[in-house]
Scaffold this active site. Structure first.
Site, short mmCIF file in Angstrom:
data_model
loop_
_atom_site.label_atom_id
_atom_site.label_comp_id
_atom_site.label_asym_id
_atom_site.label_seq_id
_atom_site.Cartn_x
_atom_site.Cartn_y
_atom_site.Cartn_z
N LYS A 101 63.28 59.04 52.49
CA LYS A 101 63.98 59.95 53.28
C LYS A 101 63.45 61.21 53.70
O LYS A 101 63.43 61.73 54.78
CB LYS A 101 65.40 60.39 52.27
CG LYS A 101 66.16 61.39 52.86
CD LYS A 101 67.59 61.63 52.04
CE LYS A 101 68.28 62.85 52.58
NZ LYS A 101 69.41 63.10 51.83
N GLU A 127 54.71 59.23 45.22
CA GLU A 127 54.55 57.72 44.85
C GLU A 127 54.52 56.65 46.12
O GLU A 127 53.39 56.08 46.21
CB GLU A 127 55.38 57.23 43.73
CG GLU A 127 55.45 58.08 42.58
CD GLU A 127 56.31 59.05 42.48
OE1 GLU A 127 56.59 60.09 43.48
OE2 GLU A 127 56.97 59.30 41.26
N GLY A 181 70.09 60.06 48.84
CA GLY A 181 69.30 58.81 48.50
C GLY A 181 69.73 57.46 47.89
O GLY A 181 69.55 56.72 48.38
N ARG A 182 70.58 57.81 46.90
CA ARG A 182 71.17 56.79 45.97
C ARG A 182 72.29 56.30 46.58
O ARG A 182 73.06 55.45 46.15
CB ARG A 182 71.37 57.39 44.78
CG ARG A 182 72.23 58.61 44.33
CD ARG A 182 71.91 59.33 43.28
NE ARG A 182 72.64 60.68 43.12
CZ ARG A 182 71.82 61.62 43.55
NH1 ARG A 182 70.77 61.66 44.15
NH2 ARG A 182 72.61 62.79 43.29
N GLU A 207 71.87 60.22 38.10
CA GLU A 207 71.12 61.25 39.10
C GLU A 207 72.25 62.05 39.61
O GLU A 207 72.39 63.22 39.89
CB GLU A 207 70.29 60.64 40.04
CG GLU A 207 69.27 61.54 40.61
CD GLU A 207 68.31 60.81 41.57
OE1 GLU A 207 68.51 60.35 42.59
OE2 GLU A 207 67.05 60.95 41.13
N HIS A 234 72.22 38.03 23.48
CA HIS A 234 71.35 37.70 22.55
C HIS A 234 70.04 38.65 22.46
O HIS A 234 69.30 38.47 21.86
CB HIS A 234 70.59 36.33 23.00
CG HIS A 234 71.33 35.09 23.08
ND1 HIS A 234 71.76 34.33 22.12
CD2 HIS A 234 72.19 34.85 24.15
CE1 HIS A 234 72.72 33.35 22.56
NE2 HIS A 234 72.97 33.73 23.74
N LYS A 274 57.96 66.93 38.65
CA LYS A 274 57.28 66.42 40.00
C LYS A 274 56.17 67.58 40.09
O LYS A 274 54.75 67.34 40.21
CB LYS A 274 57.98 66.53 41.27
CG LYS A 274 58.69 65.04 41.49
CD LYS A 274 59.25 65.28 42.86
CE LYS A 274 60.48 64.23 42.97
NZ LYS A 274 61.29 64.43 44.20
O1 F6P Z 1 63.04 62.00 42.91
C1 F6P Z 1 64.16 61.64 42.98
C2 F6P Z 1 64.38 61.11 44.29
O2 F6P Z 1 64.63 62.43 45.39
C3 F6P Z 1 65.76 60.67 44.53
O3 F6P Z 1 67.02 61.11 44.57
C4 F6P Z 1 65.29 59.62 45.76
O4 F6P Z 1 66.41 58.84 45.93
C5 F6P Z 1 64.00 59.27 45.44
O5 F6P Z 1 63.30 60.46 44.86
C6 F6P Z 1 63.27 58.90 46.70
O6 F6P Z 1 63.15 59.86 47.74
P1 F6P Z 1 62.72 59.68 49.04
O7 F6P Z 1 63.60 58.82 49.74
O8 F6P Z 1 62.68 60.99 49.81
O9 F6P Z 1 61.26 59.27 49.04
#
Ligand code: F6P
Length: 548
Positions: free
Chosen positions: A210, A216, A270-271, A356, A387, A514
């Site tokens: 987003k 990462e 995002g979620r 979250e 199990h 972060k």
């Molecule tokens: O670090 C949390 C977060 O901001 C989430 O809310 C989000 O889904 C994820 O990182 C990924 O964010 P982006 O889509 O901006 O890479």
């Protein structure tokens, strides 16, 4: 100073009622009322699917339900629902609307926000990404050498990974497109293990972010790009990379052409984004028609949520029974057990969605809450979970409500499917009704165990019972039902947040780590970078181990 939730009449009435239920027994409740199952179950039927939610195995009576419904009314849940659907800026800390419902609203009703019809905007992008998905599936959008894409790798994390990953996996029986892989972890092992099996000529990458700044994802995107360019040259990047983002500028800076960027907007959390272009991997895996069925399933629940009276409103009821344990029984977890191998990532998605969203400690007005908020969400698919940790659910002292999820039909209609369903129903019965010590003892004696031995073992073989669960039964785990299920949990989380008066749409809690990570990363490279003493100790130990 706003009125405190815990001082409200509805809250106090629930506390008093909870105290009066100290001796409540599910065995007795079912014995007393032969219609209890019917009374506490709700059925939902939409054109594309049906579901049943059984709330009868909860530690509730009619009065508890009445008081919980009073709490929802008194907390202004209705107004919050209306505000969300109207596009009000209910995400107050980020000054944004939360309009994931607009992404799946296929009705002709316009939804205008700041002078823009956001539904029309969403439909236009949906057309673009569904068209692209179909072209990939048909081989019309091909790689640099003209090779058809056999594999698609989604590079994203959190909401840009878990939602589409869960859905792609859940819809495995419907796959008829290229293979779809998901790489989220910045651990190079993840991308490396995925790419090792792939041919760059037939691999398409989706950079899903987003913000297009998530460290990462950007690191993995750069590594993937280097892998591709090493094999096919820089010029190949253009045909092998697309982006899904609300930040078109950053995507362009990465080198992705504008017509290969599929947009979404700040009003999609995002979620909550799998319904947007973030769902591109789903569309590539199962195609346009199935993707639209998934949206239709979610929309059916949206309409139900928006219009049904609270006493029959499924997300409202799910929210209320959840809140009942969190705030009045001191049970801070929700275990979810989908009885489906294909739903093995479902819990991970709901975990992010719930934790979250509702892992918050202050109200929308910034006041520290004096009640528990979102539960710890955890679980694994059944029967595997039985199990592993069901021992704890059945006999540990803790109270931990469970959501069981199962389908009536699958593509494998044999004995094993019946075993799966039987296990699902059996576990909730065992949790609810248990086995008394005398029963355990009598069973052993009947099986020929001597009295002394039976006496000694009976406490170990006793099941306390009275452990609550919800059972969700769908006809089939098809795209429509998966859309319904996911939307149910989204709205459940929203109702709970509305009652707790917290903002479920921000996530400030992820920020501190972060920024410290960025500093630690600098210190790992350069020992002169100052850190807090604890981190400095770890960095020194890391360095020493590497030098030995
Ligand atoms: O670090 C949390 C977060 O901001 C989430 O809310 C989000 O889904 C994820 O990182 C990924 O964010 P982006 O889509 O901006 O890479």
């Amino acid at each position: 100073m706003t009125r405190k939730l815990t001082d409200s009449e509805a809250w106090r009435a629930l506390q008093a009622h909870r105290a009066s239920l100290a001796g409540f027994s599910l065995r007795d409740a079912f014995a007393r009322d032969e219609r209890r199952f019917e009374r506490f179950s709700r059925r939902f039927g939409a054109a594309g699917g049906e579901l049943l939610i059984d709330f009868s195995k909860h530690l509730i009576d009619e009065r508890a339900l009445e008081l919980l419904l009073d709490l929802a009314q008194a907390s202004g849940v209705r107004a919050r629902i209306d505000a969300m659907f109207a596009g009000a800026r209910i995400n107050v800390t980020e000054d944004r609307a939360a309009l994931h419902v607009a992404l799946r609203d296929l009705s002709p009703r316009p939804l205008v926000m700041d002078g823009i019809d956001v539904k029309a905007q969403a439909a236009a992008v949906r057309e673009r990404f569904l068209d692209f998905a179909e072209r990939v599936r048909a081989g019309a959008a091909a790689g640099h050498t003209g090779a058809r894409f056999s594999d698609v790798v989604n590079l994203g994390i959190g909401g840009s990974d878990l939602g589409p990953q869960m859905m792609v996996q859940a819809l495995a029986p419907f796959h008829d497109g290229p293979r779809v892989h998901f790489v989220a972890n910045v651990d190079p092992a993840h991308l490396d293990a995925t790419l090792r099996r792939l041919d760059p000529r037939s691999t398409l990458f989706i950079v899903a972010s987003k913000t297009f700044t998530t460290a990462e994802t950007m690191a993995n995107a750069r590594a993937a790009r280097a892998w591709l360019a090493a094999a096919l040259g820089e010029a190949a990047v253009e045909r092998h990379f697309v982006a899904v983002s609300a930040n078109a500028r950053q995507a362009a800076a990465f080198g992705i052409a504008a017509d290969r960027v599929f947009e979404f907007w700040d009003w999609v959390g995002g979620r909550y984004s799998l319904w947007s272009a973030i769902g591109l991997p789903i569309a590539i895996a199962v195609g346009r028609a199935r993707f639209m069925e998934m949206l239709a399933g979610a929309h059916a629940i949206d309409e139900h949520f928006r219009t049904a009276p609270f006493a029959d409103n499924l997300p409202v009821l799910m929210a209320l029974v959840g809140l009942w344990y969190v705030d009045f029984w001191g049970a801070g977890t929700l275990s979810i057990a989908p009885y489906s191998q294909h739903l093995s990532r479902f819990v991970a998605h709901i975990q992010q969605l719930d934790m979250e969203s509702n892992g918050k400690r202050v109200t929308v007005d910034g006041e520290v809450v004096d009640y528990a908020t979102g539960p710890v969400v955890w679980g694994e698919p059944g029967t595997n979970a039985q199990h592993a940790y069901f021992q704890w659910l059945q006999q540990a002292p803790a109270l931990a409500p469970v959501d069981f999820i199962v389908a009536a039909e699958t593509e494998y209609d044999d004995d094993r499917h019946r075993m799966l369903v039987a296990n699902c129903f059996a576990q909730s019965a065992a949790l609810a009704f248990g086995k008394a010590r005398q029963e355990a003892r009598a069973e052993m004696i009947a099986a020929g165990v001597d009295e002394l031995h039976a006496e000694r073992l009976a406490p170990h073989r006793e099941f306390p019972g009275n452990r609550p669960s919800t059972t969700i039964l769908v006809r089939r785990f098809d795209p429509f039902a998966l859309g319904m299920l996911t939307a149910l949990y989204e709205h459940k989380v929203f109702v709970q947040a509305s009652i707790w008066n917290i903002n479920p749409f921000d996530q400030w809690g992820v920020e501190l780590g972060k920024s410290i990570a960025a500093r630690v990363a600098a210190a790992l490279a350069d020992s002169a970078v100052p850190l807090d003493a604890a981190s400095a100790g770890l960095v020194a130990a890391w360095r020493a181990m590497r030098e030995r």
